[in-house]
Structure formats: C-alpha cells, structure tokens
Design a protein around this motif. Structure first.
Motif, PDB file in Angstrom:
ATOM      1  N   TYR A 146      40.300  49.007  36.080  1.00  0.00           N
ATOM      2  CA  TYR A 146      40.197  47.610  36.496  1.00  0.00           C
ATOM      3  C   TYR A 146      41.435  47.262  37.305  1.00  0.00           C
ATOM      4  CZ  TYR A 146      40.246  42.542  36.395  1.00  0.00           C
ATOM      5  OH  TYR A 146      40.303  41.224  36.767  1.00  0.00           O
ATOM      6  N   ASP A 147      41.219  46.699  38.480  1.00  0.00           N
ATOM      7  CA  ASP A 147      42.319  46.290  39.341  1.00  0.00           C
ATOM      8  C   ASP A 147      42.453  44.774  39.282  1.00  0.00           C
ATOM      9  OD1 ASP A 147      44.236  45.899  41.267  1.00  0.00           O
ATOM     10  OD2 ASP A 147      43.010  46.609  42.934  1.00  0.00           O
ATOM     11  N   GLY A 148      43.498  44.310  38.620  1.00  0.00           N
ATOM     12  CA  GLY A 148      43.745  42.874  38.505  1.00  0.00           C
ATOM     13  C   GLY A 148      44.235  42.254  39.798  1.00  0.00           C
ATOM     14  N   ASP A 172      48.716  37.214  36.011  1.00  0.00           N
ATOM     15  CA  ASP A 172      48.451  37.220  34.568  1.00  0.00           C
ATOM     16  C   ASP A 172      47.348  38.199  34.169  1.00  0.00           C
ATOM     17  OD1 ASP A 172      46.336  35.825  35.632  1.00  0.00           O
ATOM     18  OD2 ASP A 172      46.380  34.216  34.159  1.00  0.00           O
ATOM     19  N   GLN A 173      46.953  39.103  35.071  1.00  0.00           N
ATOM     20  CA  GLN A 173      45.945  40.093  34.736  1.00  0.00           C
ATOM     21  C   GLN A 173      46.570  41.483  34.711  1.00  0.00           C
ATOM     22  OE1 GLN A 173      42.271  39.926  36.865  1.00  0.00           O
ATOM     23  NE2 GLN A 173      42.108  37.730  36.675  1.00  0.00           N
ATOM     24  N   LEU A 174      46.101  42.305  33.768  1.00  0.00           N
ATOM     25  CA  LEU A 174      46.580  43.679  33.668  1.00  0.00           C
ATOM     26  C   LEU A 174      45.639  44.618  34.396  1.00  0.00           C
ATOM     27  CD1 LEU A 174      47.553  43.963  29.879  1.00  0.00           C
ATOM     28  CD2 LEU A 174      49.078  43.679  31.828  1.00  0.00           C
ATOM     29  N   ASN A 175      46.199  45.609  35.048  1.00  0.00           N
ATOM     30  CA  ASN A 175      45.398  46.683  35.602  1.00  0.00           C
ATOM     31  C   ASN A 175      45.082  47.661  34.479  1.00  0.00           C
ATOM     32  OD1 ASN A 175      45.607  45.669  38.229  1.00  0.00           O
ATOM     33  ND2 ASN A 175      47.532  46.750  38.571  1.00  0.00           N
ATOM     34  N   PHE A 221      45.744  39.531  30.933  1.00  0.00           N
ATOM     35  CA  PHE A 221      44.315  39.480  30.628  1.00  0.00           C
ATOM     36  C   PHE A 221      43.568  40.615  31.318  1.00  0.00           C
ATOM     37  CE2 PHE A 221      45.924  35.210  30.165  1.00  0.00           C
ATOM     38  CZ  PHE A 221      45.368  34.820  28.965  1.00  0.00           C
ATOM     39  N   PHE A 222      42.453  41.014  30.704  1.00  0.00           N
ATOM     40  CA  PHE A 222      41.551  42.006  31.279  1.00  0.00           C
ATOM     41  C   PHE A 222      40.155  41.735  30.750  1.00  0.00           C
ATOM     42  CE2 PHE A 222      43.918  43.715  27.696  1.00  0.00           C
ATOM     43  CZ  PHE A 222      42.917  44.107  26.820  1.00  0.00           C
TER      44      PHE A 222
END
Length: 79
Positions: free
Chosen positions: A32-34, A39-42, A69-70
């Motif tokens: 997953y690419d944030g 505030d998003q995790l890869n 977040f993820f």
C-alpha cells in the motif's frame, strides 16, 4: 468553513475506531502506497505492524518509529 469540514471528517473517522488492548499485531497482505499524505503508512506485503486502533475501513498502527493509518482490509490481524 474549511475547518468545519476537517472537524467533521475527524469526528466521523475517529468515532468509529475501537482501541486495541495489549500488543496486537498484524501482517500486511498487500503493498500500500500512502503517497505524500503525512498520516498514512506505506505497507509492504509480509511486514509486521503493531495495531493501536482498529476501524472498519482504516486502522491506526505503528511501523518502526512511525505511527499512521492504513486500510484495514490490507492486513491480517493476530494476537
């Protein structure tokens, strides 16, 4: 008006989370690419993360020294 929008978004997002007891963990099932959202995790398939709060669509977790977040559907929970 813009600050009201962000307040509503945060209220809706965070009101649906449930705090996780102990050191719950999860494994990333997919990459997953944030992107550039701070505030998003890869995620990288197969890596382990610590779960802080779990929601139906987004999960808050820790990876190394980063917290963010993820997507909940991108991980498998255990513990």
């Amino acid at each position: 008006m813009l600050s009201f929008f962000f307040y509503d978004f945060e209220f809706i997002l965070f009101s649906r989370f449930s705090e996780v007891k102990g050191n719950s963990k999860c494994i990333a099932l997919y990459n997953y690419d944030g992107g550039s959202i701070h505030d998003q995790l890869n995620l990288i398939e197969g890596e382990e993360l610590t779960v802080i709060e779990k929601g139906p669509e987004w999960t808050k977790g820790q990876k190394g020294d980063r917290i963010g977040f993820f997507p909940t559907s991108y991980v498998e929970f255990y513990n």
